[in-house]
Design a protein around this motif. Structure first.
Motif, PDB file in Angstrom:
ATOM      1  N   CYS A  57      11.418  -6.650  -5.635  1.00  0.00           N
ATOM      2  CA  CYS A  57      10.816  -7.484  -4.595  1.00  0.00           C
ATOM      3  C   CYS A  57      10.212  -6.566  -3.543  1.00  0.00           C
ATOM      4  O   CYS A  57      10.630  -5.414  -3.380  1.00  0.00           O
ATOM      5  N   LEU A  58       9.215  -7.067  -2.838  1.00  0.00           N
ATOM      6  CA  LEU A  58       8.561  -6.279  -1.793  1.00  0.00           C
ATOM      7  C   LEU A  58       7.866  -7.217  -0.829  1.00  0.00           C
ATOM      8  O   LEU A  58       7.006  -8.006  -1.227  1.00  0.00           O
ATOM      9  N   ALA A  59       8.246  -7.142   0.445  1.00  0.00           N
ATOM     10  CA  ALA A  59       7.550  -7.901   1.475  1.00  0.00           C
ATOM     11  C   ALA A  59       6.158  -7.305   1.668  1.00  0.00           C
ATOM     12  O   ALA A  59       5.995  -6.076   1.625  1.00  0.00           O
ATOM     13  N   PRO A  60       5.130  -8.130   1.882  1.00  0.00           N
ATOM     14  CA  PRO A  60       3.763  -7.598   2.014  1.00  0.00           C
ATOM     15  C   PRO A  60       3.637  -6.513   3.067  1.00  0.00           C
ATOM     16  O   PRO A  60       2.940  -5.510   2.858  1.00  0.00           O
ATOM     17  N   GLU A  61       4.333  -6.690   4.187  1.00  0.00           N
ATOM     18  CA  GLU A  61       4.217  -5.713   5.271  1.00  0.00           C
ATOM     19  C   GLU A  61       4.901  -4.389   4.945  1.00  0.00           C
ATOM     20  O   GLU A  61       4.707  -3.384   5.640  1.00  0.00           O
ATOM     21  N   ALA A  62       5.707  -4.371   3.884  1.00  0.00           N
ATOM     22  CA  ALA A  62       6.423  -3.154   3.507  1.00  0.00           C
ATOM     23  C   ALA A  62       5.661  -2.310   2.487  1.00  0.00           C
ATOM     24  O   ALA A  62       6.140  -1.244   2.088  1.00  0.00           O
ATOM     25  N   LEU A  63       4.471  -2.760   2.071  1.00  0.00           N
ATOM     26  CA  LEU A  63       3.729  -2.017   1.052  1.00  0.00           C
ATOM     27  C   LEU A  63       3.444  -0.574   1.459  1.00  0.00           C
ATOM     28  O   LEU A  63       3.655   0.346   0.647  1.00  0.00           O
TER      29      LEU A  63
END
Length: 246
Positions: A57-63
């Protein structure tokens, strides 16, 4: 299916230390490649292909932070014998070629190294889990922990009380780039299966040390990313037969 096991653990997994049991780690020793590499990587790649929503999983802001994590790993691998590293492809010691996907950097990481990678970023007063590739959960579930702070991530760990939570948060605040830290745990299991997700509402019944057939130990490392200021919490999982550890 044959169990995926190591023959040994490169530290004393059963040595007792007060929580959180943190020690300094040489940066060059951050990533481990052991005798279970090929078998663990085959399982990781299968899970990433067949059950991607459960193990990544990956939050968009964490890319951007996840992309930095991939770059840091590639820098480490470029110094390791057995790896061929470029901006687009990594050749692994087991002969696989992994095409890097910079839009899904954690998925790429999960195909290259044995470590599970959790990405935590400071939000307010706490570090929050904003991304992970977690193929070998030891009786917890990524979906229940995603985008939660440290104190909630450790539910239902009984010994993780408010005092320990404050100490761990200070560690995440204080760890410096280029000066990683590590700790270990050790739990006895009857089943050597590596992918063992479990809801926090249905915790695992502990296996007595005198009865467990397998010892499962995680070497957990904390590493600061210098550009994004995010923290990597990495987990290298060892599972050994009882007779190989005692």
């Amino acid at each position: 299916m044959q169990p995926i096991l190591q023959k040994q653990i490169p530290y004393d997994a059963l040595a007792q230390k007060p929580l959180p049991g943190i020690a300094p780690l040489e940066p060059a020793d951050w990533l481990i490649f052991d005798d279970a590499y090929a078998a663990q990587m085959a399982l990781r790649c299968a899970l990433l292909k067949q059950r991607p929503d459960e193990v990544a999983c990956l939050a968009p802001e964490a890319l951007p932070a996840a992309q930095e994590a991939l770059r840091v790993v590639l820098d480490c691998l470029s110094q390791r014998e057995g790896f061929g590293v470029s901006e687009t492809v990594v050749v692994c010691p087991d002969g696989r070629e992994v095409t890097l996907d910079w839009s899904q950097p954690l998925m790429s990481l999960g195909q290259i190294i044995q470590e599970d990678i959790c990405l935590l970023q400071k939000q307010g007063e706490e570090h929050v889990l904003t991304g992970a590739v977690l193929c070998f959960p030891a009786s917890w579930t990524l979906a229940e922990k995603f985008q939660k702070p440290l104190i909630d991530i450790h539910i239902p760990v009984g010994e993780y009380d408010a005092n320990i939570a404050k100490r761990v948060q200070r560690l995440f605040d204080g760890v410096r780039a280029g000066r990683p830290l590590w700790r270990k745990n050790a739990l006895w299991y009857d089943d050597p299966t590596l992918f063992t997700p479990r809801s926090e509402n249905a915790p695992r019944d502990p296996v007595p040390a005198k009865a467990g057939a397998y010892l499962r130990s995680e070497r957990q490392s904390i590493l600061r990313l210098p550009q994004s200021d995010a923290v990597i919490f990495s987990i290298h999982t060892f599972v050994v037969r009882r007779e190989d550890i005692l």
